[in-house]
Design an enzyme around this catalytic site. Structure first.
Site, PDB file in Angstrom:
ATOM      1  N   ASP A 152       0.846  -1.188   0.000  1.00  0.00           N
ATOM      2  CA  ASP A 152       0.000   0.000   0.000  1.00  0.00           C
ATOM      3  C   ASP A 152       0.888   1.247   0.000  1.00  0.00           C
ATOM      4  O   ASP A 152       1.749   1.399   0.871  1.00  0.00           O
ATOM      5  CB  ASP A 152      -0.906  -0.016   1.237  1.00  0.00           C
ATOM      6  CG  ASP A 152      -2.096   0.918   1.083  1.00  0.00           C
ATOM      7  OD1 ASP A 152      -2.398   1.331  -0.057  1.00  0.00           O
ATOM      8  OD2 ASP A 152      -2.719   1.245   2.108  1.00  0.00           O
ATOM      9  N   HIS A 174      -3.832  13.882   0.812  1.00  0.00           N
ATOM     10  CA  HIS A 174      -4.099  13.006   1.958  1.00  0.00           C
ATOM     11  C   HIS A 174      -2.941  13.063   2.959  1.00  0.00           C
ATOM     12  O   HIS A 174      -3.149  13.219   4.162  1.00  0.00           O
ATOM     13  CB  HIS A 174      -4.315  11.568   1.483  1.00  0.00           C
ATOM     14  CG  HIS A 174      -4.388  10.570   2.605  1.00  0.00           C
ATOM     15  ND1 HIS A 174      -5.422  10.540   3.515  1.00  0.00           N
ATOM     16  CD2 HIS A 174      -3.530   9.578   2.987  1.00  0.00           C
ATOM     17  CE1 HIS A 174      -5.217   9.556   4.397  1.00  0.00           C
ATOM     18  NE2 HIS A 174      -4.068   8.970   4.102  1.00  0.00           N
ATOM     19  N   GLU A 203     -10.883   3.775   3.455  1.00  0.00           N
ATOM     20  CA  GLU A 203      -9.921   4.562   2.677  1.00  0.00           C
ATOM     21  C   GLU A 203     -10.218   4.354   1.199  1.00  0.00           C
ATOM     22  O   GLU A 203     -10.189   3.223   0.703  1.00  0.00           O
ATOM     23  CB  GLU A 203      -8.469   4.181   2.991  1.00  0.00           C
ATOM     24  CG  GLU A 203      -8.054   4.613   4.388  1.00  0.00           C
ATOM     25  CD  GLU A 203      -6.536   4.562   4.614  1.00  0.00           C
ATOM     26  OE1 GLU A 203      -6.034   5.406   5.360  1.00  0.00           O
ATOM     27  OE2 GLU A 203      -5.870   3.691   4.052  1.00  0.00           O
ATOM     28  N   GLU A 239      -9.215   4.145  -2.296  1.00  0.00           N
ATOM     29  CA  GLU A 239      -7.951   3.925  -2.994  1.00  0.00           C
ATOM     30  C   GLU A 239      -8.213   3.265  -4.341  1.00  0.00           C
ATOM     31  O   GLU A 239      -9.301   2.744  -4.599  1.00  0.00           O
ATOM     32  CB  GLU A 239      -7.019   2.998  -2.181  1.00  0.00           C
ATOM     33  CG  GLU A 239      -6.760   3.465  -0.760  1.00  0.00           C
ATOM     34  CD  GLU A 239      -5.579   2.768  -0.098  1.00  0.00           C
ATOM     35  OE1 GLU A 239      -4.831   2.048  -0.800  1.00  0.00           O
ATOM     36  OE2 GLU A 239      -5.402   2.950   1.119  1.00  0.00           O
ATOM     37  N   ASP A 273      -9.338   0.294   1.799  1.00  0.00           N
ATOM     38  CA  ASP A 273      -8.401  -0.196   2.818  1.00  0.00           C
ATOM     39  C   ASP A 273      -8.942   0.186   4.201  1.00  0.00           C
ATOM     40  O   ASP A 273      -8.548   1.192   4.783  1.00  0.00           O
ATOM     41  CB  ASP A 273      -7.020   0.419   2.575  1.00  0.00           C
ATOM     42  CG  ASP A 273      -5.933  -0.305   3.354  1.00  0.00           C
ATOM     43  OD1 ASP A 273      -6.047  -1.522   3.536  1.00  0.00           O
ATOM     44  OD2 ASP A 273      -4.969   0.359   3.766  1.00  0.00           O
ATOM     45  N   ARG A 306      -8.636   3.606  13.240  1.00  0.00           N
ATOM     46  CA  ARG A 306      -7.738   4.727  13.536  1.00  0.00           C
ATOM     47  C   ARG A 306      -7.241   4.729  14.971  1.00  0.00           C
ATOM     48  O   ARG A 306      -6.134   5.181  15.260  1.00  0.00           O
ATOM     49  CB  ARG A 306      -8.456   6.050  13.257  1.00  0.00           C
ATOM     50  CG  ARG A 306      -8.922   6.220  11.829  1.00  0.00           C
ATOM     51  CD  ARG A 306      -7.771   6.241  10.851  1.00  0.00           C
ATOM     52  NE  ARG A 306      -8.240   6.436   9.474  1.00  0.00           N
ATOM     53  CZ  ARG A 306      -7.462   6.294   8.412  1.00  0.00           C
ATOM     54  NH1 ARG A 306      -6.186   5.950   8.546  1.00  0.00           N
ATOM     55  NH2 ARG A 306      -7.950   6.480   7.204  1.00  0.00           N
ATOM     56  N   GLN A 358      -4.606   2.115  15.216  1.00  0.00           N
ATOM     57  CA  GLN A 358      -3.440   2.609  14.482  1.00  0.00           C
ATOM     58  C   GLN A 358      -2.629   3.607  15.298  1.00  0.00           C
ATOM     59  O   GLN A 358      -1.404   3.531  15.361  1.00  0.00           O
ATOM     60  CB  GLN A 358      -3.916   3.262  13.180  1.00  0.00           C
ATOM     61  CG  GLN A 358      -2.800   3.728  12.248  1.00  0.00           C
ATOM     62  CD  GLN A 358      -3.331   4.227  10.905  1.00  0.00           C
ATOM     63  OE1 GLN A 358      -4.530   4.194  10.640  1.00  0.00           O
ATOM     64  NE2 GLN A 358      -2.426   4.686  10.045  1.00  0.00           N
ATOM     65  N   LYS A 395      -4.961  -2.252  10.114  1.00  0.00           N
ATOM     66  CA  LYS A 395      -5.249  -2.373   8.686  1.00  0.00           C
ATOM     67  C   LYS A 395      -5.509  -3.813   8.250  1.00  0.00           C
ATOM     68  O   LYS A 395      -6.240  -4.040   7.289  1.00  0.00           O
ATOM     69  CB  LYS A 395      -4.050  -1.862   7.875  1.00  0.00           C
ATOM     70  CG  LYS A 395      -3.675  -0.425   8.129  1.00  0.00           C
ATOM     71  CD  LYS A 395      -4.464   0.508   7.264  1.00  0.00           C
ATOM     72  CE  LYS A 395      -3.861   1.907   7.293  1.00  0.00           C
ATOM     73  NZ  LYS A 395      -4.595   2.800   6.371  1.00  0.00           N
ATOM     74  N   THR A 420      -9.125  -5.740   3.665  1.00  0.00           N
ATOM     75  CA  THR A 420      -8.980  -4.783   2.571  1.00  0.00           C
ATOM     76  C   THR A 420      -9.887  -5.279   1.464  1.00  0.00           C
ATOM     77  O   THR A 420      -9.744  -6.428   1.031  1.00  0.00           O
ATOM     78  CB  THR A 420      -7.518  -4.728   2.073  1.00  0.00           C
ATOM     79  OG1 THR A 420      -6.663  -4.393   3.160  1.00  0.00           O
ATOM     80  CG2 THR A 420      -7.359  -3.722   0.950  1.00  0.00           C
ATOM     81  N   GLU A 455     -10.416  12.378   7.425  1.00  0.00           N
ATOM     82  CA  GLU A 455     -10.290  13.714   6.857  1.00  0.00           C
ATOM     83  C   GLU A 455     -11.654  14.408   6.750  1.00  0.00           C
ATOM     84  O   GLU A 455     -11.765  15.596   7.035  1.00  0.00           O
ATOM     85  CB  GLU A 455      -9.641  13.638   5.473  1.00  0.00           C
ATOM     86  CG  GLU A 455      -8.209  13.138   5.494  1.00  0.00           C
ATOM     87  CD  GLU A 455      -7.740  12.638   4.140  1.00  0.00           C
ATOM     88  OE1 GLU A 455      -7.960  11.441   3.856  1.00  0.00           O
ATOM     89  OE2 GLU A 455      -7.193  13.438   3.371  1.00  0.00           O
TER      90      GLU A 455
END
Lengths: 428, 428
Positions: free
Chosen positions: B136, B143, B209, B211, B243, B247, B250, B263, B267, B374
């Site tokens: 990844d 971002h 996420e 992607e 993905d 948080r 993380q 993560k 996915t 975000e």
């Protein structure tokens, strides 16, 4: 009847006292030789490999768990790993019974013996499994502390999370290679502290990492964690690991998502997988964990392994290797069961043949540090070799060999070695 | 003769104007249906799947590069990916010629058509490839800047390395799942800023996420980098990627080796791999790169892709999804060719079927941000949904659907969607 671990039993195959592969070990590997077709599963005994395909074809692997012809079909250990402890214990018992001094079946059948027992010097070893996932932990407190001191000073050496969970990251599965594979020096971006911009070229701070790793046996379904009390049932056995590292590339690239190109050019492993069964007599208490971990990481019993580990370095100018580190697997703060339980606690699925490595295993004294980064303290204290050379990091032509064994009473249960030589960087 | 990309050609299979799968697309996927045995390779056309196994069995895939019976044997796309652009272009041409409005072979053979063209609603999609390695990247400047501002403030938002190399880390290959797979909320360790010790429980800051990812075609040998000028020849095609990220997990675990359990619980990817050939008309210039990258990362030509991307959220309380983000693949700072060249510059070996994802794709405006982190700015600005609910992170029952397409003149070359619903945490 004696168990396969009984120190008193002997094989009719001659085994020297310091051999890593007595009848108490019986590690599994995958080998081929030019005259015998493709890769198949074997077991190391003394200086020989016992060919399980030949045994299966001779109907000598009749048990209750595995089909008698199972090893006729296997080109790697993945499926066997996935069958779990019952299958492994059964095959171990069958092979032990065949190899004992007092067992005539194989001992007295010259033609069969010649087919089934091949000098190890004549075979080529392959990766023991198709490794589709490789995870590297960071489980040595001494190593994490040493690196932390170099990066952030002694006050903040360990990150706040370190004592609460076994820190880990995903490594690269495709570049795990078998012992003996040469390692070309990788190219990459690096940036000197005083340079305005990065430069490109061969890594100048190439390092080894003394690690051990384990192969996953039966996997777990996505979404279903493995409780720590069942973790050992999901572990097949262990190997030696050298997680080659380019420290200068790592330093520039690793923020904020961790090491990438600094590690994924190669990871070397030893070819013989020593089963948890063979390691059973060498389980000891690990370091005391303080603070006590969260419940999902608490286990009972002893889950450290007393494996003596050595790193030997031979340079292009010398004809014999020199020992540069002596460590022990028992120093690991986080056990393999804790690693596996943590890895799956979020539901992450492990698969048979996945490799989980420990991270660099450093001991408490400078002689026991498991990387050049620590032995030469970030390049600030290059160490002298008996040849008169000095080393801060690895030079072209350097061969690094890691070996490891459990010392029993008059015998060793060993891992053989993982070795690799640094080649000059290829034209790019 | 018209090329398969010609906007003027039409298929005898009905294709709506806003369909993602006109004859100009022809993406590859792997599907099964209960009545037809195991997984096989198919191509999406309108609301149908064209079964390549059936075509091969009818001797309708006769080319010069691939064996005519190639697709009789394939249960995934790995081997086809490994055959490279010549094989891909040939099959694309053969299929385009079979599906054209003016081609009678399939159009006028009712029995064959019934076997070969299956309503998409009737099939089950599988992962397009055995993914043995998943990487990844972190290639969106917007971002990385947003996350950097949240973590370190606007002065140090981008790490010093970010503009010099495409930052990346290894993800977990085993937990890549196909669109439609439900996602149980993962458990893990988290630590509140004001708490003395970590706590254990279900993640409370679950995120998506947005992607895109690409599948590797032919791989490279260990030790042999792929020059950037040849990178595109090693790329098969692209998919949408979600993905999933925890948080709070993380934040506590990621220092110093990067994200791990935050993560690797899942996915999700879209099932249809859109080839670089179909995307060719939608290549545009990417963002200007300043500073100019090192020579091994410099490429000529346009390597950004104009793919409109949308994220839709449907909660347990609503009956229709609501769009919460609109971004575009063209915002990516680092191109897929740069990603692949960087990944291999140290000799790391890629394999057919490896997945390389872009990292979250955020655009310049708040409406184009590609993650809840975000969109709700680290939980500080929960956003309102038309149902009256608000969201800072994902709640149980939330379904996230990502879609994406290239807009041609009167047609779309699309990716379909990748969707997944958050389930409550399982008992642990």
């Amino acid at each position: 009847m004696a168990t396969p671990n009984d120190p008193a039993i002997r094989s009719f195959v001659p085994v020297a006292g310091d051999s890593h592969f007595p009848i108490q070990n019986l590690p599994f590997g995958v080998f081929s030789r030019s005259s015998c077709g493709g890769p198949r599963v074997g077991v190391a005994i003394g200086d020989f490999v016992l060919d399980l395909k030949v045994l299966a074809e001779a109907y000598l692997l009749k048990g209750k768990v595995l089909e008698p012809d199972f090893f006729r079909r296997q080109q790697d250990l993945n499926e066997f790993m996935g069958r779990g402890p019952a299958a492994r214990l059964e095959v171990r018992r069958l092979i032990s019974d065949l190899l004992r001094q007092d067992a005539p079946t194989l001992r007295d059948n010259g033609a069969l013996r010649e087919h089934a027992l091949i000098p190890r010097a004549e075979v080529r070893m392959h990766l023991p499994a198709r490794i589709e996932n490789y995870t590297d932990f960071y489980s040595s407190k001494e190593h994490a502390t040493n690196v932390g001191i170099m990066m952030r000073g002694p006050q903040n050496a360990l990150m706040p999370n370190w004592l609460h969970l076994p820190v880990a990251y995903h490594g690269r599965a495709s570049s795990v290679v078998i012992s003996g594979t040469d390692i070309p020096r990788p190219h990459g971006q690096t940036k000197a502290d005083d340079a305005p911009t990065p430069a490109f070229g061969p890594s100048r701070n190439l390092d080894f990492e003394l690690e051990m790793g384990f192969f996953v046996g039966p996997g777990n379904e996505l979404g279903r964690p493995v409780p720590i009390g069942q973790a050992a049932d999901h572990i097949f056995g262990m190997v030696l690991v050298n997680d080659w590292s380019a420290r200068d590339i790592q330093k520039w690239e690793y923020q904020p998502l961790g090491p990438f190109l600094a590690k994924n050019f190669a990871t070397s492993i030893s070819p013989w997988v020593v089963t948890l069964d063979a390691l059973e007599p060498f389980r000891i208490a690990g370091p005391k964990q303080d603070p006590e971990p969260l419940p999902y990481l608490r286990s009972s019993g002893n889950w450290a392994y007393d494996v003596q580990l050595e790193v030997w370095l031979q340079t292009a100018k010398t004809s014999t290797p020199e020992r540069i580190s002596a460590s022990n697997c028992k120093y690991l703060y986080w056990s393999i069961c804790q690693q596996l339980a943590h890895h799956t606690i979020n539901g992450c699925n492990l698969r048979p043949g996945d490799l989980l490595a420990s991270g660099t295993i450093s001991g408490p004294t400078p002689e026991s540090f498991g990387s050049m980064l620590e032995l030469a303290w970030k390049g600030t204290k290059p160490f002298a070799l008996s040849s008169g050379e000095t080393r801060a990091f690895l030079q072209d032509g350097d061969r690094v060999t890691i070996t490891g064994w459990c010392q029993g009473d008059g015998y060793r249960v060993g891992f053989g070695e993982v070795t690799g030589k640094i080649l000059p960087a290829l034209a790019c």
